[in-house]
Design a protein around this motif. Structure first.
Motif, short mmCIF file in Angstrom:
data_model
loop_
_atom_site.label_atom_id
_atom_site.label_comp_id
_atom_site.label_asym_id
_atom_site.label_seq_id
_atom_site.Cartn_x
_atom_site.Cartn_y
_atom_site.Cartn_z
N ASP A 44 0.82 -1.21 0.00
CA ASP A 44 0.00 0.00 0.00
C ASP A 44 0.86 1.26 0.00
O ASP A 44 0.52 2.25 -0.66
CB ASP A 44 -0.93 0.01 1.21
N ARG A 45 1.97 1.21 0.73
CA ARG A 45 2.89 2.37 0.74
C ARG A 45 3.48 2.59 -0.64
O ARG A 45 3.59 3.73 -1.11
CB ARG A 45 3.99 2.17 1.79
N MET A 46 3.91 1.50 -1.27
CA MET A 46 4.50 1.62 -2.60
C MET A 46 3.48 2.15 -3.62
O MET A 46 3.79 3.00 -4.45
CB MET A 46 5.05 0.27 -3.06
N ILE A 47 2.25 1.65 -3.54
CA ILE A 47 1.19 2.14 -4.43
C ILE A 47 0.96 3.62 -4.20
O ILE A 47 0.78 4.40 -5.15
CB ILE A 47 -0.11 1.33 -4.22
N PHE A 48 0.97 4.03 -2.92
CA PHE A 48 0.79 5.44 -2.59
C PHE A 48 1.89 6.29 -3.22
O PHE A 48 1.62 7.31 -3.85
CB PHE A 48 0.79 5.61 -1.06
N PHE A 49 3.14 5.84 -3.06
CA PHE A 49 4.26 6.60 -3.63
C PHE A 49 4.18 6.67 -5.15
O PHE A 49 4.43 7.72 -5.75
CB PHE A 49 5.60 5.98 -3.21
N ILE A 50 3.80 5.55 -5.79
CA ILE A 50 3.73 5.52 -7.25
C ILE A 50 2.64 6.45 -7.76
O ILE A 50 2.84 7.20 -8.73
CB ILE A 50 3.50 4.08 -7.74
N THR A 51 1.46 6.43 -7.12
CA THR A 51 0.38 7.32 -7.56
C THR A 51 0.75 8.78 -7.36
O THR A 51 0.39 9.63 -8.18
CB THR A 51 -0.92 7.00 -6.81
N ILE A 52 1.47 9.07 -6.28
CA ILE A 52 1.93 10.45 -6.06
C ILE A 52 2.91 10.86 -7.15
O ILE A 52 2.85 11.97 -7.69
CB ILE A 52 2.59 10.60 -4.67
N ILE A 53 3.82 9.95 -7.50
CA ILE A 53 4.80 10.23 -8.56
C ILE A 53 4.09 10.49 -9.89
O ILE A 53 4.37 11.47 -10.59
CB ILE A 53 5.80 9.06 -8.70
N ILE A 54 3.12 9.62 -10.23
CA ILE A 54 2.42 9.75 -11.51
C ILE A 54 1.66 11.07 -11.56
O ILE A 54 1.79 11.85 -12.52
CB ILE A 54 1.45 8.57 -11.72
N GLY A 55 0.87 11.34 -10.51
CA GLY A 55 0.09 12.57 -10.50
C GLY A 55 0.95 13.81 -10.52
O GLY A 55 0.66 14.78 -11.24
N SER A 56 2.03 13.79 -9.76
CA SER A 56 2.92 14.96 -9.70
C SER A 56 3.61 15.19 -11.03
O SER A 56 3.74 16.34 -11.49
CB SER A 56 3.95 14.77 -8.59
N LEU A 57 4.07 14.09 -11.67
CA LEU A 57 4.75 14.25 -12.95
C LEU A 57 3.80 14.76 -14.03
O LEU A 57 4.21 15.52 -14.90
CB LEU A 57 5.36 12.90 -13.38
N ARG A 58 2.52 14.36 -13.96
CA ARG A 58 1.56 14.86 -14.94
C ARG A 58 1.36 16.36 -14.78
O ARG A 58 1.22 17.09 -15.77
CB ARG A 58 0.21 14.15 -14.79
N VAL A 59 1.35 16.83 -13.54
CA VAL A 59 1.21 18.27 -13.30
C VAL A 59 2.47 19.00 -13.76
O VAL A 59 2.39 20.06 -14.42
CB VAL A 59 0.93 18.55 -11.82
N VAL A 60 3.64 18.43 -13.43
CA VAL A 60 4.90 19.06 -13.85
C VAL A 60 4.98 19.14 -15.37
O VAL A 60 5.49 20.12 -15.93
CB VAL A 60 6.10 18.27 -13.29
N GLU A 61 4.43 18.11 -16.02
CA GLU A 61 4.51 18.07 -17.48
C GLU A 61 3.74 19.23 -18.12
O GLU A 61 4.04 19.64 -19.24
CB GLU A 61 3.96 16.74 -17.99
N LEU A 62 2.76 19.77 -17.40
CA LEU A 62 2.04 20.92 -17.92
C LEU A 62 2.99 22.10 -18.14
O LEU A 62 2.78 22.93 -19.02
CB LEU A 62 0.93 21.34 -16.95
N LEU A 63 4.04 22.17 -17.32
CA LEU A 63 5.03 23.23 -17.47
C LEU A 63 5.97 22.96 -18.64
O LEU A 63 6.60 23.88 -19.17
CB LEU A 63 5.84 23.37 -16.17
#
Length: 637
Positions: free
Chosen positions: A39-58
């Motif tokens: 569950d911790r790993m899934i949490f970290f992965i979803t945070i990474i995916i969501g954050s990278l998608r936002v960063v990609e907007l830049l």
């Protein structure tokens, strides 16, 4: 056909990434031996995916600039489409694996490599995405060809997006060593991703080999999209801003529900293989829905179509929430939820397009590329929100590695349904309320805006800074300009037309023609200074400085371009006799409008000699109608 196949493979890739990657992460990447650690790993992965998608907007604006500045013998777009298709497909395939067990043996290193691979895949996908859809205006300057290309591409996209859902579970189970209650195993999901990657790459190759860019000076020095410009447009164009907020909430909501559907078949119904039935139905109804949009919008208006679609989707989610394990109810509700999605997309796309003219009238500047760049940014932001919500839903409902339909508790069902239906419904209702209260730009208002732009088009000509607007309006050469008839028909005095704006002379001085032919030609050598999305009018500036507006029909702005084909673009230099627009007279008469063509010179006050060569009778395009000259050079010159 090459471009359509490219859209097919492109959307197969996108559907795999946006819908099925999260179920692989939450349900198959980790085994069931250590639930808390997983569950911790899934949490970290979803945070990474969501954050990278936002960063990609830049990053996206820089991607657009890079493509604009790419000059190769293969054109602007093909190198990036091929590079994006190659790197993206390889990265996607690797991401659908445990990287030789690294996710368990060295979780930190796995997360680092995962983040690098994901952002690399996402960036190259964006290069391919921007490059691919930017090819439509580069393939042809012919409006009819563009529309045909875009229609075929939308059909290819719809089939590609939905066929992934048809084949996902059969492919996964076929390649799996252990069927795992129909869910498959790591090898099955890896081979599924490899198959999608291969098709996506082949489609990129077909686009590179089978399409041809129409190289032209008109495509040089295009306006670059910068993030600060996007927010500038959003901030000052209130209709675009409110619509963007509406669409951002809406697209996040539907992406959450769409991404949760395979979870529903797997963990609520316990029959993941039946998910293929749903996606097969969606593929068929999606094509029908696209074809239904024009008649529905014409009969009920785009605004009402939007409200009907939202109402149908909310009803579908209500049925879905209580469908339980009934395949019939699930299929009915899921299909009802999908049918409106292409329609809402088209409604939003049309209003965003109309907001270009809204901003042009309001601010005197046309921000076309910047305005249209807003929708894909919002789609990506909605995808980021969806990844966060779906990841949280899977963990909180217990739908992770090792879980089956039999192990999910009633509490897990309730939690999952709140995320799948409750959160999206709240987002969509909020967006709809904003749309109802704030978005007022409809077909009628847009027609009024275009009508007003016609009256003032010559006041908004963009200059290169070396001469003022007044200089342009008065820049009539000392030589005589022969003004040829742009159309074949019968000459009519301008004062006799039924449009007061033209008959009164408010629009300019000139003549009218009752057409016997539907082709409009350039009356002189010059530049296309103004085009309209409805294609019923065009503004030209002669090489000698004559500003003219050619307006086809009275009230034809309401036809929204139906029956009109435009062969030139704004900024294009044309020669006398070159075809500009073609229109279908029966379509104008069927719509109940007058097909008289009004031709006016808008800067006639700056012309010394305005002589009519012919004022009545039949005329053929190319016949001299006016003789314009300014024998004395003005002070401004």
């Amino acid at each position: 056909m090459s471009y359509s196949f490219g859209a097919f493979g492109h959307d197969m890739f996108y559907a795999t990434l946006s819908t099925y990657f999260m179920i692989f992460i939450t349900s198959h990447l980790f085994d069931k031996s250590s639930s808390a650690s997983n569950d911790r790993m899934i949490f970290f992965i979803t945070i990474i995916i969501g954050s990278l998608r936002v960063v990609e907007l830049l990053i996206d604006p820089f991607i657009g600039n890079a493509i604009d500045n790419t000059n190769t013998k293969w054109g602007h777009f093909k190198p990036w489409i091929l590079a994006g298709g190659t790197v993206g497909s390889i990265a996607l395939t690797i991401l659908f694996s445990n990287m030789f067990g690294l996710n368990v043996s060295n979780p930190i290193l796995y997360l680092i490599i995962f983040a690098i691979l994901y952002i690399m895949m996402d960036i190259f996908y964006s290069f391919k995405d921007v490059g691919f859809w930017s090819m439509i205006p580069a393939i042809s300057f012919d409006s009819a060809e563009r529309e045909k290309t875009a229609t075929f591409a939308r059909v290819g996209s719809n089939i590609g997006q939905n066929i992934v859902g048809v084949i996902v579970m059969p492919l996964v189970v076929f390649f799996s060593i252990n069927t795992n209650h129909g869910q498959g195993d790591l090898r099955g999901w890896f081979m599924f991703a490899a198959t999608i990657g291969l098709v996506s790459w082949l489609s990129a190759v077909v686009v590179a080999l089978g399409t041809k860019e129409n190289d032209s000076l008109l495509r040089k020095n295009a306006e670059k999209t910068r993030l600060r410009d996007v927010f500038k447009v959003l901030g000052r164009n209130d209709q675009l801003m409110w619509l963007s907020l509406t669409y951002g909430l809406y697209t996040a909501g539907i992406q959450i529900t769409n991404a949760c559907q395979l979870y529903y078949f797997t963990y609520i119904m316990g029959k993941p293989g039946q998910y293929s039935f749903l996606m097969g139905l969606n593929m068929a109804v999606g094509i029908v829905a696209v074809l239904l949009f024009p008649p529905l919008a014409q009969k009920y208006s785009r605004r009402n179509v939007f409200f009907m679609c939202i109402g149908l989707m909310l009803l579908a989610m209500l049925i879905f929430a209580f469908a339980g394990s009934s395949l019939i109810l699930v299929l009915i509700s899921a299909v009802l939820f999908y049918i409106p999605q292409p329609l809402v997309f088209l409604v939003v796309l049309m209003i965003i397009s109309d907001s270009v003219e809204y901003g042009q009238l309001k601010f005197g500047h046309r921000d076309e590329s910047l305005t249209l760049a807003v929708r894909p940014l919002l789609d990506k932001l909605g995808g980021a929100v969806s990844n966060w919500v779906v990841g949280a839903a899977a963990v909180l409902a217990g739908m992770t590695a090792g879980a089956t339909a039999n192990t999910i508790t009633n509490q897990g069902h309730i939690v999952f349904k709140l995320f799948m239906f409750g959160v999206p419904a709240l987002l969509m209702l909020t967006g709809t309320f904003i749309f109802f209260k704030k978005v007022t730009l409809d077909e009628k208002e847009h027609a009024k805006i275009v009508d007003e732009l016609e009256k003032t088009w010559h006041e908004h000509l963009e200059t290169n800074g070396e001469e003022s607007m007044q200089d342009i309006e008065k820049k009539v050469a000392a030589t005589t300009t022969s003004y040829k008839s742009p159309i074949t028909g019968t000459l009519v005095p301008l004062a006799d037309v039924s449009d007061d704006n033209f008959a009164s002379g408010n629009m300019g001085k000139g003549f009218a023609i009752k057409p016997t032919d539907g082709k409009v030609f350039a009356p002189f050598d010059g530049v296309v200074e103004a085009t309209f999305p409805t294609r019923h009018a065009i503004g030209l500036r002669s090489d000698s400085g004559i500003l003219t507006l050619i307006h086809i029909g009275i009230g034809t702005v309401k036809m929204q371009g139906t029956g009109f084909v435009q062969y030139v673009d704004k900024g294009q230099h044309v020669k006398q006799g070159q075809e500009l627009i073609e229109f279908w007279q029966p379509a104008i008469k069927k719509a109940g409008h007058d097909d008289t063509v009004m031709v006016v010179v808008t800067n006639y006050k700056d012309i010394k000699d305005f002589n009519y060569i012919k004022e009545a009778g039949d005329v053929t395009h190319g016949d001299e109608v006016l003789n314009l000259s300014n024998p004395e050079t003005t002070d401004n010159q």
